[in-house]
Write a protein that holds these residues in place. Sequence first.
Motif, PDB file in Angstrom:
ATOM      1  N   ASN A 227       0.827  -1.213   0.000  1.00  0.00           N
ATOM      2  CA  ASN A 227       0.000   0.000   0.000  1.00  0.00           C
ATOM      3  C   ASN A 227       0.856   1.256   0.000  1.00  0.00           C
ATOM      4  O   ASN A 227       0.595   2.210  -0.749  1.00  0.00           O
ATOM      5  CB  ASN A 227      -0.933   0.007   1.214  1.00  0.00           C
ATOM      6  CG  ASN A 227      -2.048  -1.016   1.097  1.00  0.00           C
ATOM      7  OD1 ASN A 227      -2.412  -1.416   0.000  1.00  0.00           O
ATOM      8  ND2 ASN A 227      -2.594  -1.441   2.231  1.00  0.00           N
ATOM      9  N   LYS A 228       1.894   1.266   0.828  1.00  0.00           N
ATOM     10  CA  LYS A 228       2.764   2.439   0.887  1.00  0.00           C
ATOM     11  C   LYS A 228       3.521   2.627  -0.415  1.00  0.00           C
ATOM     12  O   LYS A 228       3.683   3.756  -0.906  1.00  0.00           O
ATOM     13  CB  LYS A 228       3.738   2.299   2.062  1.00  0.00           C
ATOM     14  CG  LYS A 228       3.074   2.410   3.433  1.00  0.00           C
ATOM     15  CD  LYS A 228       4.079   2.262   4.561  1.00  0.00           C
ATOM     16  CE  LYS A 228       3.399   2.398   5.926  1.00  0.00           C
ATOM     17  NZ  LYS A 228       4.365   2.213   7.041  1.00  0.00           N
ATOM     18  N   ALA A 229       4.004   1.517  -0.982  1.00  0.00           N
ATOM     19  CA  ALA A 229       4.718   1.604  -2.254  1.00  0.00           C
ATOM     20  C   ALA A 229       3.789   2.087  -3.364  1.00  0.00           C
ATOM     21  O   ALA A 229       4.186   2.865  -4.233  1.00  0.00           O
ATOM     22  CB  ALA A 229       5.312   0.249  -2.611  1.00  0.00           C
ATOM     23  N   PHE A 230       2.534   1.628  -3.328  1.00  0.00           N
ATOM     24  CA  PHE A 230       1.572   2.049  -4.349  1.00  0.00           C
ATOM     25  C   PHE A 230       1.283   3.542  -4.252  1.00  0.00           C
ATOM     26  O   PHE A 230       1.147   4.231  -5.276  1.00  0.00           O
ATOM     27  CB  PHE A 230       0.280   1.249  -4.197  1.00  0.00           C
ATOM     28  CG  PHE A 230      -0.743   1.536  -5.270  1.00  0.00           C
ATOM     29  CD1 PHE A 230      -0.460   1.257  -6.602  1.00  0.00           C
ATOM     30  CD2 PHE A 230      -1.974   2.078  -4.949  1.00  0.00           C
ATOM     31  CE1 PHE A 230      -1.395   1.518  -7.603  1.00  0.00           C
ATOM     32  CE2 PHE A 230      -2.908   2.348  -5.932  1.00  0.00           C
ATOM     33  CZ  PHE A 230      -2.624   2.067  -7.262  1.00  0.00           C
ATOM     34  N   GLU A 231       1.201   4.059  -3.021  1.00  0.00           N
ATOM     35  CA  GLU A 231       1.005   5.498  -2.846  1.00  0.00           C
ATOM     36  C   GLU A 231       2.158   6.284  -3.452  1.00  0.00           C
ATOM     37  O   GLU A 231       1.947   7.299  -4.145  1.00  0.00           O
ATOM     38  CB  GLU A 231       0.875   5.831  -1.355  1.00  0.00           C
ATOM     39  CG  GLU A 231      -0.413   5.349  -0.718  1.00  0.00           C
ATOM     40  CD  GLU A 231      -0.437   5.605   0.787  1.00  0.00           C
ATOM     41  OE1 GLU A 231       0.467   6.335   1.264  1.00  0.00           O
ATOM     42  OE2 GLU A 231      -1.324   5.079   1.476  1.00  0.00           O
TER      43      GLU A 231
END
Length: 513
Positions: free
Chosen positions: A355-359
């Motif tokens: 999720n953080k990488a996608f953001e």
Amino acid sequence: MGVSDVIIYDTTLRDGEQTPGVNLNAKEKLEIAKQLKNLNVDIIEAGFPIASNGDFEAVKLIANEVKGVGVSALARASRADIDRAYEALKGAERPRIHVFIATSDIHLKYKLKMSREEALNKAVEMVAYAKSKLQDVQFSAEDATRSDWDYLAKVYESVIDAGATTINIPDTVGYTTPGEFAQLIDYLKTHVKNIDKVAISVHCHNDLGLAVANSLTAALNGVRQIEVTINGLGERAGNAALEEVVMALNTRKDYYKRNVNINTQQIYRTSRLVSTLTGISVQPNKAIVGANAFAHEAGIHQHGVLSERSTYEIMTPESIGLSHSSIVLGKHSGRHAFEARLKELGYNLDPEAINKAFERFKDLADKKKTVLDQDIEAIVENKSISVPEIYQLEFVQISSGSNITPTATVGIKRENEVVQAAECGDGPVDAVFKAIEKAVGQEVELEDYFLKSVTGGKDALGEVTVKISKNGKVFLGHGLSIDVIEASARAFVNAINRMMVELPGDKSDGGRD
């Protein structure tokens, strides 16, 4: 493991961390260890526990959390060293204590100030003591290749009787040559009467550029274990590079007739992670993992590769994990496509990390038309270099030009307060660094600054690595942004945060091999 298999003993976290300027914290060592497990190395030498509390805690953390792989710790021929190594290794599934003492006359005389007999007795006593702690004990005769061969054979025979399960032949100063090394291995095989009871290992340094050649010669002469590091890291000119040894054995299996259990498709991912976390960039023409390793510029080469790849490629990019996807990612790409691409690139992240990488990917995609594989690798790995954010960069503004004095204004947040500061400098980056120092109330020395483009093009990400020092201690910082000034500021703040929370261990090597 079959009799023809070569045990890959990775010492990136021990000898590799002795590379000047490298200082990994326990969390970073654990991340590398987990990736070495993905790479399927047989044994991880996790550190030298007696060297510092930080080293001890890192070895302990890896022993407790990384399962399904051997975990080794280094110890001098000393009860205190062995006790410390044993305490750190208690949680490992397959623990190994690695005991060493020098055997060359030059080391005995000038470093240890011991006679041959004293060193022999100490080696036997400490191997037996380590054996009383653990079943798996490796013994290294430091500077073996400059030792008297008769004496060396006597030492190895004695430590085998004392309980050693692996004997290591280190070329500690990178002095030997392939032909000479083959003769030494053959000599030991014929003069150490109990050598059939143990695995023979080699540990080659690269001072003459022969570490890989010597290691492969050892494989050709039947040694059971080869000690390596990712990207060839290590003291002075480094060690035999894992990626080169492994791919040589794989590509020329017809010649070496030896097998390795390495998942070669994790090689590039591992190399990139180690490079990012250590701050040691891989040279473009580095074999296997360099940027040019699969590049073809000459027209005749390009024509050949387009007609038939094997004309100029003896291995494929895919074999080391450099896959080329037909999926183009951009700002309209969804989470599913992004997660699939991560898996293709060799990342196995937990849902929160995804999720953080996608953001971060979506933020980047708003600024770039197309996000390339290298961009994804950079945003994932740059975030892995995380330390508690005591200070956060809120903004950076600069005024600069050919006829004006560069001036920078920064906003640095600590807890709920934002401190603004402005400074002039010799250039925009210098001005930014001075403004940050003023805002955080810290003065540091800038030891190194490195900027590289992650990809080509005007919208390429800039990746900045800085090394700062204070009171003789060095700290690494990383920053990533399309704006290279912002990337520089983030790297500098990251290094200061590391300085605030870390106390690097004493890396005096005590004469390690």
